[in-house]
Design a protein around this motif. Structure first.
Motif, mmCIF file in Angstrom:
data_model
loop_
_atom_site.group_PDB
_atom_site.id
_atom_site.type_symbol
_atom_site.label_atom_id
_atom_site.label_comp_id
_atom_site.label_asym_id
_atom_site.label_seq_id
_atom_site.Cartn_x
_atom_site.Cartn_y
_atom_site.Cartn_z
ATOM 1 N N LEU A 38 0.832 -1.206 0.000
ATOM 2 C CA LEU A 38 0.000 0.000 0.000
ATOM 3 C C LEU A 38 0.867 1.258 0.000
ATOM 4 O O LEU A 38 0.612 2.194 -0.771
ATOM 5 C CB LEU A 38 -0.929 -0.009 1.219
ATOM 6 C CG LEU A 38 -1.966 1.108 1.286
ATOM 7 C CD1 LEU A 38 -2.895 1.052 0.079
ATOM 8 C CD2 LEU A 38 -2.774 0.990 2.566
ATOM 9 N N LEU A 39 1.909 1.283 0.832
ATOM 10 C CA LEU A 39 2.806 2.439 0.855
ATOM 11 C C LEU A 39 3.577 2.594 -0.463
ATOM 12 O O LEU A 39 3.820 3.715 -0.915
ATOM 13 C CB LEU A 39 3.776 2.322 2.029
ATOM 14 C CG LEU A 39 3.171 2.529 3.417
ATOM 15 C CD1 LEU A 39 4.220 2.291 4.496
ATOM 16 C CD2 LEU A 39 2.558 3.917 3.547
ATOM 17 N N GLY A 41 2.461 1.708 -3.451
ATOM 18 C CA GLY A 41 1.510 2.261 -4.420
ATOM 19 C C GLY A 41 1.246 3.736 -4.181
ATOM 20 O O GLY A 41 1.196 4.532 -5.125
ATOM 21 N N LEU A 42 1.099 4.118 -2.918
ATOM 22 C CA LEU A 42 0.873 5.538 -2.607
ATOM 23 C C LEU A 42 2.105 6.376 -2.908
ATOM 24 O O LEU A 42 1.984 7.539 -3.321
ATOM 25 C CB LEU A 42 0.468 5.687 -1.140
ATOM 26 C CG LEU A 42 -0.919 5.152 -0.763
ATOM 27 C CD1 LEU A 42 -1.154 5.274 0.735
ATOM 28 C CD2 LEU A 42 -2.005 5.882 -1.541
ATOM 29 N N SER A 43 3.293 5.812 -2.719
ATOM 30 C CA SER A 43 4.534 6.531 -3.044
ATOM 31 C C SER A 43 4.589 6.861 -4.530
ATOM 32 O O SER A 43 5.009 7.956 -4.913
ATOM 33 C CB SER A 43 5.757 5.692 -2.671
ATOM 34 O OG SER A 43 5.874 5.560 -1.291
ATOM 35 N N SER A 44 4.168 5.923 -5.373
ATOM 36 C CA SER A 44 4.194 6.179 -6.816
ATOM 37 C C SER A 44 3.149 7.233 -7.200
ATOM 38 O O SER A 44 3.365 8.004 -8.137
ATOM 39 C CB SER A 44 3.968 4.890 -7.596
ATOM 40 O OG SER A 44 2.638 4.464 -7.484
ATOM 41 N N TYR A 45 2.042 7.313 -6.478
ATOM 42 C CA TYR A 45 1.003 8.309 -6.775
ATOM 43 C C TYR A 45 1.428 9.696 -6.297
ATOM 44 O O TYR A 45 1.266 10.680 -7.006
ATOM 45 C CB TYR A 45 -0.315 7.903 -6.117
ATOM 46 C CG TYR A 45 -1.424 8.901 -6.331
ATOM 47 C CD1 TYR A 45 -2.043 9.032 -7.570
ATOM 48 C CD2 TYR A 45 -1.838 9.727 -5.297
ATOM 49 C CE1 TYR A 45 -3.052 9.953 -7.772
ATOM 50 C CE2 TYR A 45 -2.845 10.656 -5.482
ATOM 51 C CZ TYR A 45 -3.454 10.771 -6.725
ATOM 52 O OH TYR A 45 -4.453 11.689 -6.928
ATOM 53 N N ASN A 49 8.700 9.338 -1.410
ATOM 54 C CA ASN A 49 9.047 8.039 -0.866
ATOM 55 C C ASN A 49 8.449 7.866 0.535
ATOM 56 O O ASN A 49 8.756 8.629 1.446
ATOM 57 C CB ASN A 49 10.570 7.863 -0.818
ATOM 58 C CG ASN A 49 10.958 6.454 -0.426
ATOM 59 O OD1 ASN A 49 10.180 5.526 -0.610
ATOM 60 N ND2 ASN A 49 12.150 6.311 0.103
ATOM 61 N N LEU A 50 7.587 6.880 0.701
ATOM 62 C CA LEU A 50 6.981 6.571 1.994
ATOM 63 C C LEU A 50 7.565 5.318 2.627
ATOM 64 O O LEU A 50 7.177 4.955 3.733
ATOM 65 C CB LEU A 50 5.460 6.396 1.840
ATOM 66 C CG LEU A 50 4.687 7.613 1.310
ATOM 67 C CD1 LEU A 50 3.225 7.253 1.085
ATOM 68 C CD2 LEU A 50 4.808 8.785 2.265
ATOM 69 N N THR A 56 10.117 3.845 -4.152
ATOM 70 C CA THR A 56 9.133 3.506 -5.194
ATOM 71 C C THR A 56 8.459 4.753 -5.746
ATOM 72 O O THR A 56 7.516 4.645 -6.519
ATOM 73 C CB THR A 56 8.063 2.558 -4.622
ATOM 74 O OG1 THR A 56 7.466 3.160 -3.482
ATOM 75 C CG2 THR A 56 8.647 1.211 -4.257
ATOM 76 N N SER A 57 8.952 5.916 -5.382
ATOM 77 C CA SER A 57 8.337 7.155 -5.863
ATOM 78 C C SER A 57 8.572 7.363 -7.357
ATOM 79 O O SER A 57 7.877 8.158 -7.988
ATOM 80 C CB SER A 57 8.850 8.357 -5.074
ATOM 81 O OG SER A 57 10.248 8.474 -5.239
ATOM 82 N N GLN A 58 9.531 6.676 -7.943
ATOM 83 C CA GLN A 58 9.852 6.829 -9.358
ATOM 84 C C GLN A 58 9.017 5.917 -10.256
ATOM 85 O O GLN A 58 9.106 6.023 -11.476
ATOM 86 C CB GLN A 58 11.353 6.555 -9.586
ATOM 87 C CG GLN A 58 12.277 7.435 -8.771
ATOM 88 C CD GLN A 58 12.020 8.909 -9.008
ATOM 89 O OE1 GLN A 58 11.813 9.344 -10.136
ATOM 90 N NE2 GLN A 58 12.020 9.689 -7.930
#
Length: 186
Positions: A38-39, A41-45, A49-50, A56-58
């Motif tokens: 979940l974190l 997926g939210l990081s990519s949105y 970075n969470l 996974t923010s990239q």
């Protein structure tokens, strides 16, 4: 405090429900996995970075982020269900054989609601025998049942991981001796 005579008249067996170490372990593992996905997926949105272990923010939110978020929500819902099973102790209870009242009481915890506790009560005189069922192989099964005159066989052992053969034999023999009925299946 109970006297020796009372102890000879009442046999009570506590049954372990869903509060087992293996269920606790699985609930913890699924929680970590679900929250991690979940974190991610939210990081990519959010493009932030969470997570501590990776960045996974990239990732592109469509399609990778949506898939990660979906798996994260599904894992978190499953983890919530597993934790609730542990809190409610579904399947836990007791078997009580009382010669003073002449009754057998089988009680188990269920899901919350109108009938949270399932309880079956019948006279000791209806008990014909204690039956042990032992099946080895890919899906082993070791269980004790009360064979009754007027109803189906009533299960006495917990559901889930099979108990040790020596424990099953000892419990079956002790119960058959207490009720003065034959022990079948061993």
């Amino acid at each position: 405090m109970t006297t020796d005579k009372t102890q000879q008249q009442i046999l009570r067996q506590d049954i372990l429900g869903s509060r087992r170490f293996s269920n606790l372990l699985w609930a913890a593992i699924v929680t970590i996995g679900g929250v991690g996905f979940l974190l991610a997926g939210l990081s990519s949105y959010l493009k932030t970075n969470l997570l501590i272990v990776s960045d996974t923010s990239q990732l592109q939110f469509i399609p990778q982020g949506i898939a990660l978020t979906f798996y994260g929500v599904a894992g978190s819902l499953l983890a919530t269900y597993l934790w609730l099973l542990l809190v409610w102790n579904v399947g836990g209870g007791y078997n009580e054989f009382n010669k003073e009242t002449g009754k057998v009481t089988i009680a188990r915890q269920g899901y919350p609601g109108k009938n949270r506790q399932v309880e079956v009560e019948f006279p000791i005189s209806e008990v014909q025998s204690v039956r042990a069922e032992i099946r080895e192989g890919l899906s082993p099964k070791r269980a004790l049942y009360l064979r009754s005159k007027k109803r189906r066989d009533v299960p006495l052992t917990r559901v889930g991981e099979p108990i040790a053969l020596s424990t099953l034999e000892n419990q079956g023999a002790e119960l058959a001796r207490f009720l003065q009925v034959p022990l079948e299946g061993l």
